[in-house]
Motif scaffolding. Structure first.
Motif, PDB file in Angstrom:
ATOM      1  N   THR A 259       3.895  -0.277  -5.799  1.00 26.97           N
ATOM      2  CA  THR A 259       3.153   0.344  -4.943  1.00 26.97           C
ATOM      3  C   THR A 259       2.568   1.710  -5.361  1.00 26.97           C
ATOM      4  N   LEU A 260       3.202   2.624  -6.098  1.00 30.06           N
ATOM      5  CA  LEU A 260       2.790   3.744  -6.501  1.00 30.06           C
ATOM      6  C   LEU A 260       1.673   3.482  -7.507  1.00 30.06           C
ATOM      7  N   GLY A 267      -6.146   4.766  -5.305  1.00 27.36           N
ATOM      8  CA  GLY A 267      -6.317   5.736  -4.172  1.00 27.36           C
ATOM      9  C   GLY A 267      -5.768   5.145  -2.904  1.00 27.36           C
ATOM     10  N   HIS A 268      -5.660   5.638  -1.898  1.00 25.82           N
ATOM     11  CA  HIS A 268      -5.346   5.491  -0.674  1.00 25.82           C
ATOM     12  C   HIS A 268      -5.734   6.195   0.612  1.00 25.82           C
ATOM     13  N   GLU A 269      -5.700   5.687   1.762  1.00 24.22           N
ATOM     14  CA  GLU A 269      -6.174   6.512   2.871  1.00 24.22           C
ATOM     15  C   GLU A 269      -4.966   7.063   3.348  1.00 24.22           C
ATOM     16  N   ARG A 270      -5.127   8.182   4.143  1.00 26.25           N
ATOM     17  CA  ARG A 270      -4.132   8.689   5.047  1.00 26.25           C
ATOM     18  C   ARG A 270      -3.217   7.642   5.799  1.00 26.25           C
ATOM     19  N   GLY A 271      -2.204   7.666   5.622  1.00 22.20           N
ATOM     20  CA  GLY A 271      -1.129   6.843   6.556  1.00 22.20           C
ATOM     21  C   GLY A 271      -1.150   5.322   6.149  1.00 22.20           C
ATOM     22  N   PHE A 317     -13.819  -1.953  -5.814  1.00 19.66           N
ATOM     23  CA  PHE A 317     -12.307  -1.926  -5.345  1.00 19.66           C
ATOM     24  C   PHE A 317     -12.414  -0.939  -3.955  1.00 19.66           C
ATOM     25  N   GLU A 318     -11.230  -1.160  -3.280  1.00 21.85           N
ATOM     26  CA  GLU A 318     -11.069  -0.126  -1.975  1.00 21.85           C
ATOM     27  C   GLU A 318      -9.833   0.426  -2.377  1.00 21.85           C
ATOM     28  N   ARG A 319      -9.807   1.871  -1.585  1.00 17.57           N
ATOM     29  CA  ARG A 319      -8.587   2.275  -1.517  1.00 17.57           C
ATOM     30  C   ARG A 319      -7.563   1.573  -0.857  1.00 17.57           C
ATOM     31  N   ILE A 320      -6.190   1.915  -1.025  1.00 17.24           N
ATOM     32  CA  ILE A 320      -4.992   1.177  -0.186  1.00 17.24           C
ATOM     33  C   ILE A 320      -5.394   1.796   1.082  1.00 17.24           C
ATOM     34  N   GLY A 321      -5.179   0.610   2.363  1.00 17.23           N
ATOM     35  CA  GLY A 321      -5.396   1.039   3.498  1.00 17.23           C
ATOM     36  C   GLY A 321      -6.962   1.453   3.856  1.00 17.23           C
ATOM     37  N   GLY A 322      -7.815   1.380   3.208  1.00 17.53           N
ATOM     38  CA  GLY A 322      -9.284   1.528   3.552  1.00 17.53           C
ATOM     39  C   GLY A 322     -10.176   0.468   3.420  1.00 17.53           C
TER      40      GLY A 322
END
Ligand SMILES: Nc1ncnc2c1ncn2[C@@H]1O[C@H](COP(=O)(O)OP(=O)(O)OP(=O)(O)O)[C@@H](O)[C@H]1O
Ligand SMILES: [Mg+2]
Length: 517
Positions: A259-260, A267-271, A317-322
């Motif tokens: 996951t890291l 990248g990732h979105e907040r939360g 690509f998309e950020r994780i959670g985005g």
């Protein structure tokens, strides 16, 4: 003028031409010979300036610089112009009674009362006029103009040959200079501070591929054992290409859990997940316009490989959670020291991703397969370590023989570390077999006759006399682990090791946060 003097003058002139270095100086010296040996008053060599298309004094004797500068004629002007255009010699027995005489330089005004004769011959190269050679002589001396003209014509031929030769040399020099410049530029671009050392055939091939692929953005896959220079080559490709000024972002796919790693890359979105307190851009975004270096790609978890494939194919690509789709323009360079083919066969690596990555594979051969490079590399690192440690160590020939025969399991990195250690610990000004670290000696004793002759204690890793080397590394590794709270990845990074190498050392030195195991 006697024939003897003429011959003497010619001999001197030929000598001057034979040792010529600088065109203008040689031409002036030739004219000086006319004055000194043949008592000619003034002499000038006018050559057609290709840019201005004017006859300009290229060399003179008896004229000041200002007078020289004034001596510029159009090719159809005055007597010089006539000689130039007609290609025939011209004699003015008394310049003061010759209306065509321009005396542009003004050099003759001060002796205007004296009678002066003027002789000029054309200078031709391959039948084409290129200039005019002129001399002044005091009138009334016992002179035969014909003889003088004959002599000046011979001289003009010599000068024309000299000019042709000079031009050819100059052309050759220009070609060499240009070649030199472009080679330097290539070298600079290619190595730009990364100094990839190697003249062996396999390395020449590597250099050739680097320069071929650098200008494009084609994906490269670097294959080779640990320490063979994969990262160095990745930098070189980036630096030799158009993305040089943009980011070079490195991600070690083996260093982070799944996951890291995904968040690190995309990248990732907040939360997006527990602990994702703030929005974060991934490495792909940071590498936009530049290069991303995916080290140890073979360790990339299968679940991430599909997302990876999409970036490779669609640059999206998309950020994780985005939900926003990001477009990126990145050059991808991947590296692995495990066989991706085998990983594909075992179902650990997607075949489609493998083929996308394997467009241009670059194989970095292990050091034992390019023994030619060993002395070069060793001396390179020795130079660096000597400088860093203010030493002037040389290596003995038996050590060099050993180094060439040693199999170098850790490749260039192993050599780099070995040199630094040997230099730090060596006493005196020579590096010998006895300076080798005990673990190398222990492993080499089997195949190296010279090593077998060394005292047993040198070869025994556990003997206290040489245990310090072993201890040094162990202590270094342990200290780094402590500094980083036993997070192996960080400690490895600190020491410039891969996590795998760190793991190996932890096992080798039996290190654990709870003491030796
Ligand atoms: N041909 C070379 N000339 C000079 N230095 C080199 C060369 N090859 C490798 N090195 C040096 O050796 C060290 C190891 O190289 P690098 O990190 O590029 O290897 P690697 O193949 O990425 O290894 P790993 O698989 O363990 O990550 C670096 O310090 C690098 O500068
Ligand atoms: Mg590496």
């Amino acid at each position: 003028m006697t024939e003897g003097l003429e011959l003497l003058a010619l001999k001197r002139i030929i000598d001057l031409i034979g040792t010529a270095v600088h065109l203008e100086t040689t031409l002036s010296n030739i004219l000086k010979v006319l004055h000194e040996t043949l008592r000619m008053e003034r002499a000038t060599l006018l050559l057609l300036d290709e840019e201005t298309q004017c006859l300009t004094i290229k060399a003179s004797c008896g004229l000041s610089e200002a007078e020289e500068l004034r001596g510029v004629y159009k090719p159809n002007e005055g007597i010089c112009g006539q000689i130039f255009q007609s290609g025939s010699p011209f004699v003015v027995p008394d310049i003061h009674s010759e209306p065509q005489f321009l005396n542009r330089t003004g050099a003759r005004s001060s002796i205007s009362k004296t009678k002066m004769s003027f002789l000029g011959v054309p200078v031709q190269v391959n039948g084409e006029p290129v200039g005019v050679l002129t001399v002044d002589r005091l009138f009334g001396m016992e002179i035969s103009f014909e003889e003088d003209i004959r002599f000046l014509s011979v001289l003009s031929t010599l000068i024309s040959q000299f000019l042709t030769l000079h031009k050819a040399i100059q052309k050759k020099e220009e070609v060499l200079l240009e070649e030199n410049r472009s080679l330097k530029a290539k070298l600079h671009n290619l190595h730009d501070g990364h100094y990839i050392i190697g003249h062996s055939k396999p390395m020449q091939e590597v250099f050739s591929i680097i320069s071929k692929i650098a200008p494009s953005s084609v994906t490269a896959l670097l294959l080779g054992e640990s320490g063979t220079g994969k990262e160095l080559v990745a930098h070189a490709i980036h630096d030799a290409g158009k993305r040089k000024e943009k980011a070079f972002v490195k991600v070690n796919c083996a260093a982070l859990p799944e996951t890291l790693l995904e968040s690190e890359l995309f990248g990732h979105e907040r939360g997006a997940f527990t602990g994702a307190y703030a929005t974060r851009a991934g490495r792909f975004e940071l590498a936009d316009q530049g290069t991303i270096f995916l080290d140890e790609i073979g360790e990339m978890p299968l679940s991430l490989q599909a997302k990876m494939l999409r970036v490779l194919q669609e640059k999206q690509f998309e950020r994780i959670g985005g939900s926003k789709t990001y477009d990126v323009d990145v050059r991808i360079i991947a590296a692995t020291n495990v066989s991706l083919e085998k990983a594909v066969a075992k179902g650990q690596f997607r075949a489609d991703l493998y083929y996308r990555l394997n467009v241009v594979p670059i194989i970095l051969p292990p050091l034992r397969d390019r023994k030619d490079d060993i002395p070069l590399l060793f001396n390179h690192f020795l130079g660096i370590s000597n400088e860093r440690n203010a030493k002037k160590l040389h290596l003995t020939s038996e050590l060099l023989d050993f180094l060439v025969s040693y199999p170098w399991p850790g490749n260039v990195r192993e050599m780099q570390n070995l040199v630094e250690r040997m230099v730090i610990l060596a006493e005196g000004n020579k590096l010998t077999l006895a300076d080798l670290t005990p673990d190398i000696l222990a492993s080499a004793g089997d195949f190296n006759e010279e090593v077998k002759k060394l005292p047993e204690e040198n070869r025994e890793t556990t003997k206290p006399a040489r245990q310090s080397l072993y201890d040094i590394e162990r202590a270094e590794v342990e200290a780094a682990l402590k500094r980083h709270g036993w997070v192996q990845v960080r400690a490895a990074r600190d020491l410039g090791l891969t996590p795998r190498q760190m793991g190996y050392r932890i096992r080798k030195y039996k290190l654990s946060r709870y003491g030796e195991y």
